[in-house]
Design a protein around this motif. Structure first.
Motif, PDB file in Angstrom:
ATOM      1  N   LEU A 271      -1.917  61.244  26.742  1.00 20.25           N
ATOM      2  CA  LEU A 271      -1.609  60.779  28.091  1.00 20.25           C
ATOM      3  C   LEU A 271      -2.573  61.373  29.108  1.00 20.25           C
ATOM      4  CD1 LEU A 271       2.269  60.826  28.681  1.00 20.25           C
ATOM      5  CD2 LEU A 271       0.769  58.845  28.510  1.00 20.25           C
ATOM      6  N   GLU A 272      -3.016  60.526  30.052  1.00 25.70           N
ATOM      7  CA  GLU A 272      -3.727  61.014  31.231  1.00 25.70           C
ATOM      8  C   GLU A 272      -2.715  61.226  32.353  1.00 25.70           C
ATOM      9  OE1 GLU A 272      -6.809  61.806  31.302  1.00 25.70           O
ATOM     10  OE2 GLU A 272      -7.744  60.761  29.608  1.00 25.70           O
ATOM     11  N   LEU A 273      -3.116  61.959  33.386  1.00 22.36           N
ATOM     12  CA  LEU A 273      -2.213  62.224  34.502  1.00 22.36           C
ATOM     13  C   LEU A 273      -1.750  60.948  35.198  1.00 22.36           C
ATOM     14  CD1 LEU A 273      -3.534  65.438  36.281  1.00 22.36           C
ATOM     15  CD2 LEU A 273      -1.209  64.995  35.473  1.00 22.36           C
ATOM     16  N   ASN A 274      -2.588  59.898  35.162  1.00 24.49           N
ATOM     17  CA  ASN A 274      -2.197  58.643  35.801  1.00 24.49           C
ATOM     18  C   ASN A 274      -1.310  57.782  34.911  1.00 24.49           C
ATOM     19  OD1 ASN A 274      -3.968  57.686  33.881  1.00 24.49           O
ATOM     20  ND2 ASN A 274      -5.443  56.833  35.329  1.00 24.49           N
ATOM     21  N   GLY A 275      -0.926  58.298  33.738  1.00 24.59           N
ATOM     22  CA  GLY A 275      -0.041  57.566  32.840  1.00 24.59           C
ATOM     23  C   GLY A 275      -0.736  56.705  31.813  1.00 24.59           C
ATOM     24  N   THR A 276      -2.065  56.679  31.827  1.00 26.20           N
ATOM     25  CA  THR A 276      -2.797  55.907  30.826  1.00 26.20           C
ATOM     26  C   THR A 276      -2.597  56.504  29.437  1.00 26.20           C
ATOM     27  OG1 THR A 276      -4.515  55.299  32.429  1.00 26.20           O
ATOM     28  CG2 THR A 276      -5.094  55.130  30.102  1.00 26.20           C
ATOM     29  N   VAL A 277      -2.385  55.637  28.453  1.00 25.50           N
ATOM     30  CA  VAL A 277      -2.230  56.067  27.063  1.00 25.50           C
ATOM     31  C   VAL A 277      -3.577  55.929  26.366  1.00 25.50           C
ATOM     32  CG1 VAL A 277      -1.031  55.689  24.873  1.00 25.50           C
ATOM     33  CG2 VAL A 277       0.180  55.343  27.038  1.00 25.50           C
ATOM     34  N   ASP A 278      -4.170  57.053  25.980  1.00 27.45           N
ATOM     35  CA  ASP A 278      -5.498  57.065  25.373  1.00 27.45           C
ATOM     36  C   ASP A 278      -5.422  56.972  23.851  1.00 27.45           C
ATOM     37  OD1 ASP A 278      -6.834  57.232  27.771  1.00 27.45           O
ATOM     38  OD2 ASP A 278      -6.987  59.411  27.747  1.00 27.45           O
ATOM     39  N   PRO A 279      -6.486  56.462  23.216  1.00 28.58           N
ATOM     40  CA  PRO A 279      -6.519  56.361  21.744  1.00 28.58           C
ATOM     41  C   PRO A 279      -6.468  57.737  21.093  1.00 28.58           C
ATOM     42  CG  PRO A 279      -8.260  55.035  22.759  1.00 28.58           C
ATOM     43  CD  PRO A 279      -7.690  55.879  23.843  1.00 28.58           C
ATOM     44  N   ILE A 280      -6.042  57.742  19.854  1.00 26.82           N
ATOM     45  CA  ILE A 280      -5.950  58.984  19.079  1.00 26.82           C
ATOM     46  C   ILE A 280      -6.497  58.737  17.672  1.00 26.82           C
ATOM     47  CG2 ILE A 280      -4.075  60.049  20.359  1.00 26.82           C
ATOM     48  CD1 ILE A 280      -3.352  58.096  17.196  1.00 26.82           C
ATOM     49  N   GLY A 281      -6.639  59.792  16.903  1.00 24.74           N
ATOM     50  CA  GLY A 281      -7.127  59.667  15.530  1.00 24.74           C
ATOM     51  C   GLY A 281      -5.993  59.697  14.522  1.00 24.74           C
ATOM     52  N   GLY A 282      -6.340  59.440  13.264  1.00 30.55           N
ATOM     53  CA  GLY A 282      -5.365  59.518  12.184  1.00 30.55           C
ATOM     54  C   GLY A 282      -4.296  58.447  12.219  1.00 30.55           C
ATOM     55  N   THR A 323      -0.014  51.982  29.042  1.00 31.26           N
ATOM     56  CA  THR A 323       0.418  52.979  30.013  1.00 31.26           C
ATOM     57  C   THR A 323       1.832  53.448  29.684  1.00 31.26           C
ATOM     58  OG1 THR A 323       1.438  51.409  31.555  1.00 31.26           O
ATOM     59  CG2 THR A 323      -0.940  51.822  31.806  1.00 31.26           C
ATOM     60  N   PHE A 324       2.193  54.579  30.275  1.00 30.07           N
ATOM     61  CA  PHE A 324       3.536  55.112  30.068  1.00 30.07           C
ATOM     62  C   PHE A 324       4.592  54.183  30.656  1.00 30.07           C
ATOM     63  CE2 PHE A 324       7.022  58.056  31.391  1.00 30.07           C
ATOM     64  CZ  PHE A 324       7.442  58.392  30.111  1.00 30.07           C
ATOM     65  N   ARG A 325       4.338  53.650  31.838  1.00 24.27           N
ATOM     66  CA  ARG A 325       5.304  52.743  32.458  1.00 24.27           C
ATOM     67  C   ARG A 325       5.497  51.477  31.627  1.00 24.27           C
ATOM     68  NH1 ARG A 325       7.310  54.073  37.265  1.00 24.27           N
ATOM     69  NH2 ARG A 325       6.275  55.699  38.494  1.00 24.27           N
ATOM     70  N   GLN A 326       4.438  51.001  30.992  1.00 23.38           N
ATOM     71  CA  GLN A 326       4.570  49.843  30.117  1.00 23.38           C
ATOM     72  C   GLN A 326       5.477  50.185  28.936  1.00 23.38           C
ATOM     73  OE1 GLN A 326       1.032  48.673  28.012  1.00 23.38           O
ATOM     74  NE2 GLN A 326       1.802  46.606  27.575  1.00 23.38           N
ATOM     75  N   ALA A 327       5.309  51.385  28.381  1.00 27.18           N
ATOM     76  CA  ALA A 327       6.172  51.814  27.279  1.00 27.18           C
ATOM     77  C   ALA A 327       7.631  51.843  27.718  1.00 27.18           C
ATOM     78  CB  ALA A 327       5.737  53.186  26.776  1.00 27.18           C
ATOM     79  N   LEU A 328       7.884  52.337  28.920  1.00 28.64           N
ATOM     80  CA  LEU A 328       9.253  52.378  29.436  1.00 28.64           C
ATOM     81  C   LEU A 328       9.825  50.980  29.604  1.00 28.64           C
ATOM     82  CD1 LEU A 328       9.048  55.206  32.131  1.00 28.64           C
ATOM     83  CD2 LEU A 328      10.005  55.350  29.827  1.00 28.64           C
ATOM     84  N   ARG A 329       9.007  50.055  30.114  1.00 28.84           N
ATOM     85  CA  ARG A 329       9.486  48.675  30.311  1.00 28.84           C
ATOM     86  C   ARG A 329       9.826  48.020  28.983  1.00 28.84           C
ATOM     87  NH1 ARG A 329       5.227  48.501  34.174  1.00 28.84           N
ATOM     88  NH2 ARG A 329       3.907  47.387  32.694  1.00 28.84           N
ATOM     89  N   ILE A 330       8.979  48.240  27.983  1.00 29.53           N
ATOM     90  CA  ILE A 330       9.231  47.637  26.674  1.00 29.53           C
ATOM     91  C   ILE A 330      10.521  48.174  26.074  1.00 29.53           C
ATOM     92  CG2 ILE A 330       8.382  47.518  24.290  1.00 29.53           C
ATOM     93  CD1 ILE A 330       5.537  47.414  25.488  1.00 29.53           C
ATOM     94  N   LEU A 331      10.699  49.487  26.146  1.00 28.05           N
ATOM     95  CA  LEU A 331      11.914  50.079  25.598  1.00 28.05           C
ATOM     96  C   LEU A 331      13.153  49.611  26.350  1.00 28.05           C
ATOM     97  CD1 LEU A 331      10.699  53.746  24.933  1.00 28.05           C
ATOM     98  CD2 LEU A 331      11.081  51.940  23.253  1.00 28.05           C
ATOM     99  N   ALA A 332      13.028  49.435  27.668  1.00 29.01           N
ATOM    100  CA  ALA A 332      14.172  49.013  28.482  1.00 29.01           C
ATOM    101  C   ALA A 332      14.628  47.609  28.140  1.00 29.01           C
ATOM    102  CB  ALA A 332      13.818  49.111  29.958  1.00 29.01           C
ATOM    103  N   THR A 333      13.732  46.782  27.566  1.00 28.42           N
ATOM    104  CA  THR A 333      14.106  45.402  27.225  1.00 28.42           C
ATOM    105  C   THR A 333      14.775  45.289  25.853  1.00 28.42           C
ATOM    106  OG1 THR A 333      11.939  44.958  26.253  1.00 28.42           O
ATOM    107  CG2 THR A 333      12.207  44.506  28.610  1.00 28.42           C
TER     108      THR A 333
END
Length: 338
Positions: A271-282, A323-333
């Motif tokens: 996570l970035e401070l602005n809520g962006t979800v960055d790629p990861i490895g593995g 983004t983090f907010r997108q994750a929250l919206r998806i879970l809320a649905t």
């Protein structure tokens, strides 16, 4: 010659050969090679690891889970027969240490883990409307890679506060400002060292792995975040930044938000401070680990990470998020799971 081929001698020779073979096989099974192996691990519940002052978790049958991988030196046998370990990937040492010593790599990974916890808490508090302050901003240099433009000019502990006169507030901001250059193009950096400011001129270079222009530093956020409540996350010996998304969801859960709605939700992403979800490895191993742990869905960074996860999902629901907010919206649905 007839005596050499007697049954007794043949039996003795066969037993000796068998013994040597067994010893060699045992040595090959335990002796380390020069390559590393990445193995799946299971999904782990986050809520028991997170403490937020004055808060309690939302009750429910589901939960938020983080996934990690096991990284170690491959044995000689694994080096030549990687299929012995299901879901494994062999990589050279350079892919693990990324141009620094093993000790420095471990220190950087621990720094990333500590920073990911702080950023995750800040992102969660902001999503709930809390104010999160900071005392300083910039991109903190954690390490300088040998043989790069930054070597000898920048040092661990320096803070990059501007690129060609444009302010740098976050690690993502530095990446954007460097990323619009061409490899070999000069840049002027404004550096804060303690209370002193100085300018450094250098040229970018092409990252051999990603093709992007880089200067050869490993950075974190320099912001000293001021959280509205004390947050403690005890993750044990797990390192790296990739559990940031899961941490932020767990902090919200502790603050009373039923983010999982009764589902077992695995999540990965820095996570970035602005809520962006960055790629990861593995991603391959993390998807296999999540699937084996029988979670209901797996939140992963959109793009290449999500596409790779889908290749190994085998029925596990993969949910790409930016983004983090997108994750929250998806879970809320999601329909409430009893």
């Amino acid at each position: 010659m007839a005596r050499l081929l007697s049954p007794r001698r043949l039996l003795a020779s066969g037993l000796l050969l068998l013994g040597v073979t067994v010893v060699l096989a045992m040595l090959a099974w335990v002796a380390p090679s020069k390559r590393y192996i990445i193995l799946p691990d299971g999904a782990h519940p986050v809520s028991p690891l997170v403490q937020v002052a004055g808060a309690r978790s939302a009750h429910g049958p589901g939960g938020v889970y983080f996934v990690d991988v096991i990284v170690r030196k491959a044995t000689v046998l694994e080096r030549f027969f990687p299929g012995l370990r299901s879901g494994s990937t062999l990589v050279p040492a350079s892919a693990v240490n990324q141009g620094v010593t093993s000790r420095t790599r471990e220190q950087l990974d621990r720094l990333d883990m500590a920073r990911s916890q702080e950023v995750a808490a800040a992102v969660a508090f902001r999503a709930l409307g809390y104010h999160v302050g900071s005392r300083a901003q910039g991109a903190l240099i954690a390490a300088v890679f040998d043989g790069t433009p930054a070597a000898g000019k920048l040092h661990a502990g320096d803070v990059i506060v501007a690129v060609d006169g444009r302010p740098v507030k976050t690690r993502a901001g530095l990446r954007r400002l460097i990323g619009v250059r061409r490899a070999g193009q000069p840049v002027r950096l404004r550096i804060r060292e303690g209370v002193q400011l100085r300018s450094v001129d250098l040229k970018t270079m092409r990252d051999p792995d990603t093709g992007r222009p880089v200067i050869g530093v490993y950075v974190g956020e320099a912001a000293n975040l001021v959280l509205p409540r004390r947050v403690k996350i005890d993750i044990g010996n797990v390192v790296g930044p990739s559990a940031g998304l899961a941490f932020a969801l767990a902090v919200m859960d502790k603050l009373g938000r039923d983010v999982d709605r009764g589902y077992r939700v695995a999540a990965t992403g820095a996570l970035e401070l602005n809520g962006t979800v960055d790629p990861i490895g593995g991603v391959k191993q993390k998807t296999i680990g999540a699937r084996r742990s029988h979670v209901d869905l797996f939140l992963v960074p959109a793009g290449d990470n999500a596409r790779e996860a889908k290749r190994y999902a085998n029925g596990l629901r993969i949910v790409p998020v930016q983004t983090f907010r997108q994750a929250l919206r998806i879970l809320a649905t999601l329909p409430l799971k009893e």
